[in-house]
Design a protein around this motif. Structure first.
Motif, PDB file in Angstrom:
ATOM      1  N   LYS A 234      -8.139   2.410 -10.228  1.00  9.72           N
ATOM      2  CA  LYS A 234      -9.283   2.120  -9.557  1.00  9.72           C
ATOM      3  C   LYS A 234      -9.275   3.364  -8.695  1.00  9.72           C
ATOM      4  O   LYS A 234      -8.498   3.881  -7.822  1.00  9.72           O
TER       5      LYS A 234
ATOM      6  N   LYS B  54     -11.193   3.787   4.033  1.00 10.25           N
ATOM      7  CA  LYS B  54     -10.961   4.420   5.306  1.00 10.25           C
ATOM      8  C   LYS B  54      -9.552   4.172   5.438  1.00 10.25           C
ATOM      9  O   LYS B  54      -8.909   5.257   5.792  1.00 10.25           O
TER      10      LYS B  54
ATOM     11  N   THR C  95      -7.025   4.302   3.363  1.00  9.60           N
ATOM     12  CA  THR C  95      -6.592   5.068   2.595  1.00  9.60           C
ATOM     13  C   THR C  95      -6.605   6.506   3.004  1.00  9.60           C
ATOM     14  O   THR C  95      -5.401   6.945   3.073  1.00  9.60           O
TER      15      THR C  95
ATOM     16  N   HIS D 111     -15.527  -0.698  12.267  1.00  9.67           N
ATOM     17  CA  HIS D 111     -16.991  -1.229  11.849  1.00  9.67           C
ATOM     18  C   HIS D 111     -17.841  -1.408  13.101  1.00  9.67           C
ATOM     19  O   HIS D 111     -19.108  -1.842  12.863  1.00  9.67           O
TER      20      HIS D 111
HETATM   21  N1  LIG Z   1      -1.743  -0.275  -2.331  1.00 10.95           N
HETATM   22  C1  LIG Z   1      -3.013  -0.469  -3.086  1.00 10.95           C
HETATM   23  N2  LIG Z   1      -2.852  -0.730  -4.228  1.00 10.95           N
HETATM   24  C2  LIG Z   1      -4.169  -1.240  -5.042  1.00 10.95           C
HETATM   25  N3  LIG Z   1      -5.186  -1.127  -4.398  1.00 10.95           N
HETATM   26  C3  LIG Z   1      -5.357  -0.745  -3.213  1.00 10.95           C
HETATM   27  C4  LIG Z   1      -4.144  -0.496  -2.338  1.00 10.95           C
HETATM   28  N4  LIG Z   1      -4.529  -0.105  -1.200  1.00 10.95           N
HETATM   29  C5  LIG Z   1      -5.898  -0.082  -1.103  1.00 10.95           C
HETATM   30  N5  LIG Z   1      -6.310  -0.633  -2.459  1.00 10.95           N
HETATM   31  C6  LIG Z   1      -7.863  -0.659  -2.662  1.00 10.95           C
HETATM   32  O1  LIG Z   1      -8.341   0.545  -2.206  1.00 10.95           O
HETATM   33  C7  LIG Z   1      -9.595   0.230  -1.973  1.00 10.95           C
HETATM   34  C8  LIG Z   1      -9.800   0.964  -0.583  1.00 10.95           C
HETATM   35  O2  LIG Z   1      -9.118   0.016   0.210  1.00 10.95           O
HETATM   36  P1  LIG Z   1      -8.985   0.515   1.872  1.00 10.95           P
HETATM   37  O3  LIG Z   1      -8.049  -0.331   2.698  1.00 10.95           O
HETATM   38  O4  LIG Z   1      -8.665   1.732   2.064  1.00 10.95           O
HETATM   39  O5  LIG Z   1     -10.340   0.293   2.637  1.00 10.95           O
HETATM   40  P2  LIG Z   1     -11.168   0.194   3.668  1.00 10.95           P
HETATM   41  O6  LIG Z   1     -12.432   1.154   3.854  1.00 10.95           O
HETATM   42  O7  LIG Z   1     -10.121   0.447   4.965  1.00 10.95           O
HETATM   43  O8  LIG Z   1     -11.598  -1.207   3.920  1.00 10.95           O
HETATM   44  P3  LIG Z   1     -12.065  -2.293   5.163  1.00 10.95           P
HETATM   45  O9  LIG Z   1     -13.044  -1.622   5.864  1.00 10.95           O
HETATM   46  O10 LIG Z   1     -12.337  -3.633   4.363  1.00 10.95           O
HETATM   47  O11 LIG Z   1     -10.642  -2.112   6.016  1.00 10.95           O
HETATM   48  C9  LIG Z   1     -10.010  -1.127  -1.957  1.00 10.95           C
HETATM   49  O12 LIG Z   1     -10.558  -1.617  -3.061  1.00 10.95           O
HETATM   50  C10 LIG Z   1      -8.502  -1.796  -1.837  1.00 10.95           C
HETATM   51  O13 LIG Z   1      -8.557  -2.971  -2.657  1.00 10.95           O
END
Ligand SMILES: Nc1ncnc2c1ncn2[C@@H]1O[C@H](COP(=O)(O)OP(=O)(O)OP(=O)(O)O)[C@@H](O)[C@H]1O
Length: 277
Positions: free
Chosen positions: A14, A40, A42, A186
């Motif tokens: 992914k 975000k 990440t 958000h």
């Molecule tokens: N350790 C991991 N292993 C596999 N996939 C992951 C992992 N951490 C995050 N993901 C995937 O990476 C993508 C980004 O996740 P992330 O939590 O960084 O997004 P976000 O923008 O902070 O989301 P939100 O606003 O919903 O909190 C998502 O599809 C999540 O499922």
């Protein structure tokens, strides 16, 4: 303070971040916005040295941050997913934070605990705390860390209106301290009052926009007319039968004929940028 070039992160197959470019100078409070799952948390984890990027260049305080103790001493990352041990009390978490962060502000932590009326929760095991109490503990750690770079990942989740106000008041008071804050959020409307700039992470895994909060609403106007001409730079807003509305950069709106022009609202601009991102 932060320079990223073509930064990527993939989890197995992914692709999450696909080429983040970012230049952020020291100081101020910056919002990191983006739709659910765009990456975000990440990105904050990578900046904070806790997640290893897949490729690209990243410098935080001039150094690559991954597993780098010097950078990690100067960066605090807290938020809704911070994995504190469930058996630790609130007091133990704050004590550990005091040992962890070299610039820890004990008086500041106490003042936040008082303002959040958190004293009772200090004796509660983390796993028994309410969502809001966990959020407040995370905020106390992040703000009292006095880390030059403080990353707050949706810090207000579960907070009631009063405690969100307490959080924003403390954050705002620290905005002039020279510290740099990045807040993944958000809540455009609430956070807009304290943010100096907005970073919008797009669904393509890149920074779609980085705009100055003071300028962004001035740079756009809302055009409305029964039928608007096509304007390439327009960020679409709502349209209803008989009335089209578009959010358009002021410069692009100048040449458009007789239509109604209204001042843009910051929420509308950021909301439309998020939709388009
Ligand atoms: N350790 C991991 N292993 C596999 N996939 C992951 C992992 N951490 C995050 N993901 C995937 O990476 C993508 C980004 O996740 P992330 O939590 O960084 O997004 P976000 O923008 O902070 O989301 P939100 O606003 O919903 O909190 C998502 O599809 C999540 O499922």
């Amino acid at each position: 303070m932060i320079t990223a070039r073509n930064l990527t992160k993939s989890y197995r197959k992914k692709d999450v971040l696909t080429g983040v470019d970012l230049d952020l100078e020291a100081g101020g409070i910056h919002g990191l916005l983006g739709r659910n799952g765009v990456g975000k948390s990440t990105l904050l984890g990578i900046i904070g040295g806790q997640i290893k990027a897949s490729s690209g260049e990243l410098r935080v305080f001039g150094e690559q941050p991954w597993d780098n103790a010097r950078v990690m001493d100067a960066v605090a990352l807290t938020g809704v997913d911070t994995p504190y041990p469930g058996a630790w009390s609130g007091a133990a978490i704050l004590e550990a934070a005091g040992l962890r962060y070299p610039r820890w502000d004990e008086d500041g932590a106490r003042s936040l605990v008082d303002d959040f009326a958190l004293t009772g929760a200090l004796e509660t095991r983390y796993s028994f705390m309410s969502r809001g109490q966990k959020a407040m503990i995370g905020i106390v750690v992040g703000l009292a860390s006095c880390a030059p770079l403080t990353l707050l990942d949706e810090p207000y989740v579960g907070l009631d209106t009063h405690n969100r106000r307490v959080f924003y008041e403390h954050l705002l008071a620290m905005g002039e301290s020279g510290r740099t804050f990045i807040v993944a959020t958000h809540h455009v409307h609430e956070s807009a009052k304290v943010l100096d700039s907005f970073l919008i992470l797009g669904r393509d895994g890149r920074i779609a926009r980085h705009c100055n909060a003071a300028d962004v609403a001035d740079e756009y106007v809302v055009l409305s007319a029964p039928a608007l001409p096509r304007i390439d730079e327009a960020l679409d807003l709502r349209g209803s039968a008989g009335l089209q509305r578009a959010l358009v950069p002021r410069s692009a709106a100048a040449g458009v004929g007789v239509v109604r022009k209204d001042t843009a609202d910051l929420d509308d601009v950021i909301g439309a940028m998020l939709e388009a991102s």
